[in-house]
Design an enzyme around this catalytic site. Structure first.
Site, short mmCIF file in Angstrom:
data_model
loop_
_atom_site.label_atom_id
_atom_site.label_comp_id
_atom_site.label_asym_id
_atom_site.label_seq_id
_atom_site.Cartn_x
_atom_site.Cartn_y
_atom_site.Cartn_z
N CYS A 163 43.23 36.04 31.03
CA CYS A 163 43.75 34.70 31.32
C CYS A 163 42.73 33.63 30.96
O CYS A 163 41.53 33.85 30.99
CB CYS A 163 44.05 34.58 32.81
SG CYS A 163 45.12 35.85 33.43
N ARG A 174 41.59 35.19 23.93
CA ARG A 174 41.29 36.02 25.10
C ARG A 174 42.41 37.01 25.40
O ARG A 174 42.21 37.94 26.17
CB ARG A 174 41.07 35.12 26.34
CG ARG A 174 39.82 34.28 26.24
CD ARG A 174 39.78 33.25 27.34
NE ARG A 174 39.61 33.83 28.65
CZ ARG A 174 38.48 33.88 29.32
NH1 ARG A 174 37.38 33.43 28.77
NH2 ARG A 174 38.42 34.40 30.52
N TRP A 198 47.54 36.67 31.27
CA TRP A 198 47.59 38.07 30.81
C TRP A 198 48.01 38.86 32.04
O TRP A 198 47.28 38.94 33.02
CB TRP A 198 46.21 38.48 30.31
CG TRP A 198 46.13 39.80 29.63
CD1 TRP A 198 46.40 40.07 28.32
CD2 TRP A 198 45.70 41.05 30.19
NE1 TRP A 198 46.18 41.39 28.05
CE2 TRP A 198 45.75 42.02 29.18
CE3 TRP A 198 45.30 41.44 31.49
CZ2 TRP A 198 45.40 43.34 29.40
CZ3 TRP A 198 44.95 42.76 31.70
CH2 TRP A 198 45.00 43.70 30.66
N ASN A 200 42.58 32.66 37.35
CA ASN A 200 42.17 33.87 36.64
C ASN A 200 41.59 34.83 37.67
O ASN A 200 40.90 34.39 38.59
CB ASN A 200 41.06 33.57 35.63
CG ASN A 200 41.55 32.80 34.44
OD1 ASN A 200 42.73 32.51 34.32
ND2 ASN A 200 40.63 32.46 33.55
N GLY A 201 41.81 36.13 37.48
CA GLY A 201 41.23 37.11 38.39
C GLY A 201 42.32 37.78 39.22
O GLY A 201 43.50 37.74 38.87
N GLU A 249 33.24 54.19 17.26
CA GLU A 249 33.61 52.79 17.07
C GLU A 249 34.62 52.63 15.92
O GLU A 249 35.55 51.82 16.01
CB GLU A 249 32.35 51.96 16.81
CG GLU A 249 32.57 50.51 16.48
CD GLU A 249 33.28 49.72 17.58
OE1 GLU A 249 33.46 50.23 18.69
OE2 GLU A 249 33.68 48.57 17.27
N LYS A 283 38.16 50.83 16.58
CA LYS A 283 38.57 49.65 15.80
C LYS A 283 39.92 49.90 15.15
O LYS A 283 40.81 49.06 15.18
CB LYS A 283 37.49 49.36 14.75
CG LYS A 283 37.30 47.96 14.42
CD LYS A 283 36.42 47.16 15.35
CE LYS A 283 36.60 47.40 16.80
NZ LYS A 283 35.70 46.73 17.67
N GLU A 305 42.83 50.06 17.85
CA GLU A 305 43.20 48.85 18.58
C GLU A 305 43.94 47.84 17.73
O GLU A 305 44.75 47.08 18.26
CB GLU A 305 41.99 48.21 19.27
CG GLU A 305 40.99 47.52 18.37
CD GLU A 305 39.89 46.82 19.17
OE1 GLU A 305 38.74 46.87 18.73
OE2 GLU A 305 40.17 46.22 20.21
N HIS A 340 35.57 72.75 18.23
CA HIS A 340 35.81 73.14 19.62
C HIS A 340 37.12 72.60 20.15
O HIS A 340 37.30 72.47 21.36
CB HIS A 340 34.64 72.66 20.50
CG HIS A 340 33.33 73.28 20.12
ND1 HIS A 340 33.05 74.61 20.32
CD2 HIS A 340 32.24 72.76 19.50
CE1 HIS A 340 31.84 74.89 19.86
NE2 HIS A 340 31.33 73.78 19.35
N LYS A 367 40.41 39.76 25.04
CA LYS A 367 39.04 39.67 24.53
C LYS A 367 38.02 39.93 25.64
O LYS A 367 37.03 40.62 25.43
CB LYS A 367 38.81 38.27 23.94
CG LYS A 367 37.42 38.05 23.39
CD LYS A 367 37.22 38.89 22.15
CE LYS A 367 35.82 38.74 21.56
NZ LYS A 367 35.56 39.85 20.60
O1 M6R Z 1 32.56 41.69 26.49
P1 M6R Z 1 32.23 43.15 26.52
O2 M6R Z 1 31.33 43.54 25.40
O3 M6R Z 1 31.69 43.59 27.83
O4 M6R Z 1 33.61 43.87 26.30
C1 M6R Z 1 33.75 45.25 26.48
C2 M6R Z 1 35.00 45.76 25.82
O5 M6R Z 1 36.14 45.23 26.45
C3 M6R Z 1 35.02 45.37 24.34
O6 M6R Z 1 33.89 45.85 23.69
C4 M6R Z 1 36.29 45.94 23.64
O7 M6R Z 1 36.24 47.33 23.64
C5 M6R Z 1 36.32 45.40 22.22
N1 M6R Z 1 36.90 44.09 22.21
C6 M6R Z 1 37.06 46.26 21.29
O8 M6R Z 1 36.98 45.76 19.99
#
Ligand code: M6R
Length: 596
Positions: A2, A28, A74, A100-101, A469, A473, A476, A492, A591
């Site tokens: 949010c 976000r 969100w 937010n929260g 990673e 990537k 997502e 395994h 985000k």
């Molecule tokens: O802001 P942060 O680095 O703590 O965020 C952690 C994860 O939410 C963040 O790295 C997320 O996995 C990425 N946006 C993915 O691309």
């Protein structure tokens, strides 16, 4: 997650300021949006969907006012509907609130309010707040006192902003959720994140947990829970508004991938001395940890895995933990330094883990991108990664900057055996990254395999986090199944999934025993007819078994991890583009994940 924007003092422009601010918060992640303005009565407009849907809604009867608040939601409590969108109002329609929260005790508050005769319109936890304010107003409190009274009843995490009909002010409070004020000569702003008002001012005031803010056209006041005024520093943000624009790129993610040479330069500037074979990380060099525990989530967790390996190579026991697990199943910490790796500095799970570590007496260090973020303020020490603002939900330039910063940390706090070679490689990273961006054939690889049923990524040692990673990537932003594995683990279990329709991306750098073992893993998948894409510096013979090759310059294995990752970012981006996905705002993702 949010987002909040508020504006006071921009007569005649309040609505534009709010909508523009909301568009800057889109990154976000959100599923509904709304605004409330007061000055000529309290008017609220909100709807499920995107900012453009809200704009369409606003065109019919644009609300006007000198004070306003806006929100991107969100969903956490209740689906993304018009009713659940913020702002939420009380029974009289005189109060509007954005939040937010998560309000943890909202159900009991709601039960009490309903029993007292209040009618609720939404499923949200937030809606208790305007009704609590309504009750306090009915009891004779002024607007500010009514707001404080409502906030005093909340448990959980919140950044809350409220407006009350007939009062030209915004009342705000924070606990565990970021809130920042923007200070201009003739106007004041309030937001969950600086980009929301950065086009208007670069002067900011960060609120701390437990603090309240009141913004009026002629003053801003921050106070504590007892109402005492708190003297706050006005900081200046050091990045330009243009850095939050797309600069001609189709997506923020592509722009941010291309910004990586600059991000790496910024991260390393003034911190490496190639001639002396030393790094300068200031006082952090005195940390002298005897052990390190990293806590992080998602992409940052992959950076943490990499960081832990760097420290182990220098003889320091180090482990990376998923922050969400660490927070509830905290391992023995002993004398370890606890390092939170978090781009935003606001990830709730990471903050919880760091708080738990502090509660147990551990020293904490935040490795973060955001100056003034909660992690930066709460930890004992901070190492900024200096990547600049990252808007795309998919972390790209912040990941490579985290890797670079973790190299600086490892070099700075240990007697790293090959410090000179590592520093030389770090110095070359920006230009090596540029070379990949200039020549990568990732787009044609992506096109070739865009319709595959699943994707696997393998690597060993420094390249293992890169494999993880690469898969994250891809999954997502393409919504396709992708998994990363340590090369040795393939046989395994995961090998059962490998077919001629599952490309395997193998990150093979160098020509040592580790590379030879990974080439062995490549042979295993090649024998099962899987297409193989080798990400390699060409030193091993992996290309003999590969269908496609993505080249990276020859460099130190630690720096090779950064470069291999750039190729995999490009594969993910171009695959998602080919599939027509919402690259900058993938479905269901945010985000900054500010709830646990
Ligand atoms: O802001 P942060 O680095 O703590 O965020 C952690 C994860 O939410 C963040 O790295 C997320 O996995 C990425 N946006 C993915 O691309």
């Amino acid at each position: 997650m949010c987002g909040i924007i508020g504006s006071v003092g921009r007569d005649g422009e309040t609505l534009d300021v709010l909508v523009h601010g909301l568009s800057k918060l889109e990154y976000r992640g959100y599923d509904s949006a709304g605004v409330a303005l007061t000055g000529d009565g309290l008017q609220t407009r909100k709807c499920a969907g995107e900012i453009d849907d809200l704009r369409a809604e606003l065109e019919h009867e644009p609300p006007a006012g000198v004070v306003g608040i806006g929100h991107t939601r969100w969903s956490t409590h209740g689906p993304p509907t018009d009713e659940n969108a913020h702002p939420h109002q009380d029974c009289t329609g005189d109060v509007a609130v954005v939040h937010n929260g998560i309000i943890e005790n909202y159900q009991s508050l709601r039960d009490e309010l309903v029993a007292a005769g209040h009618t609720f319109e939404s499923d949200t936890d937030t809606e208790v707040v305007p009704h609590l304010i309504e009750d306090a107003l009915a009891d004779g409190a002024g607007p500010e006192a009514a707001f404080r009274s409502a906030i005093s009843k909340l448990e959980g995490s919140y950044a809350v902003a409220a407006v009350v009909d007939g009062t030209e002010a915004i009342f705000a409070a924070r606990n565990d959720s970021p809130l920042v004020l923007g200070i201009d000569d003739d106007a004041y702003y309030l937001a969950s994140d600086v980009p929301a008002f950065r086009d208007h001012t670069d002067r900011v005031v960060y609120l701390e947990d437990g603090e309240f803010a009141t913004l009026r056209a002629d003053e801003w006041i921050v106070s504590d829970g007892t109402g005492e005024t708190v003297e706050k520093a006005v900081n200046t943000v050091d990045w330009d508004p243009e850095e939050t624009g797309k600069s001609g790129y189709e997506h923020f993610m592509l722009k941010e991938i291309h910004e990586q040479p600059r991000a790496l330069r910024q991260c390393l500037r003034g911190r490496v001395d190639e001639l002396a074979g030393e790094v300068d990380i200031g006082d952090l060099a005195d940390l002298s940890p005897t052990g390190v525990q990293f806590v992080a989530c998602g992409t940052s967790y992959h950076a943490a895995l990499y960081g832990a390996q760097l420290l182990r190579e220098a003889g320091i026991p180090a482990q990376a933990f998923l922050a969400s697990e660490y927070a509830t199943a905290t391992p023995p910490i002993g004398d370890a330094l606890v390092v939170g790796v978090t781009q935003s500095g606001e990830t709730a799970d990471t903050l919880s883990a760091l708080r738990e570590a502090r509660r147990r007496g551990a020293r904490t260090l935040a490795v973060t991108n955001v100056v003034g973020s909660t992690a930066a303020r709460e930890c004992d020490h901070v190492l900024y990664i200096r990547a600049g603002p990252e808007i795309g939900v998919a972390a790209t330039k912040t990941f490579v900057s985290q890797l670079a910063a973790l190299n600086l940390l490892a070099l700075g706090v240990t007697n790293c055996p090959d410090a000179r070679e590592t520093i030389a490689a770090l110095r070359e990273l920006p230009s090596d990254t540029q070379a990949i961006l200039d020549d990568s054939t990732a787009e044609s690889v992506a096109e070739q395999y865009a319709d595959a049923s699943a994707y696997f990524f393998i690597g060993r040692e420094h390249q293992y986090p890169v494999a993880l990673e690469g898969a994250l990537k891809l999954k997502e932003i393409t919504y396709k199944h992708a998994e990363g594995f340590a090369g040795g683990e393939l046989k395994h279990g995961p090998l059962a999934l490998v077919t001629d329709d599952t490309p395997v991306f193998a990150v093979v750098t160098g020509d040592d025993a580790t590379a030879t073992k990974l080439v062995g893993n490549v042979k295993e998948v090649e024998a099962r007819d899987a297409p193989v894409v080798a990400v390699t510096d060409g030193q091993s013979d992996v290309e003999r078994y590969a269908d496609e090759v993505l080249r990276i310059p020859e460099t130190h294995p630690r720096a090779a991890a950064v470069l291999a990752n750039v190729q995999l970012q490009l594969v993910a981006y171009h695959t998602a583009a080919r599939l027509g996905r919402s690259i900058d705002k993938p479905r269901n993702l945010a985000k900054s994940v500010t709830v646990e």
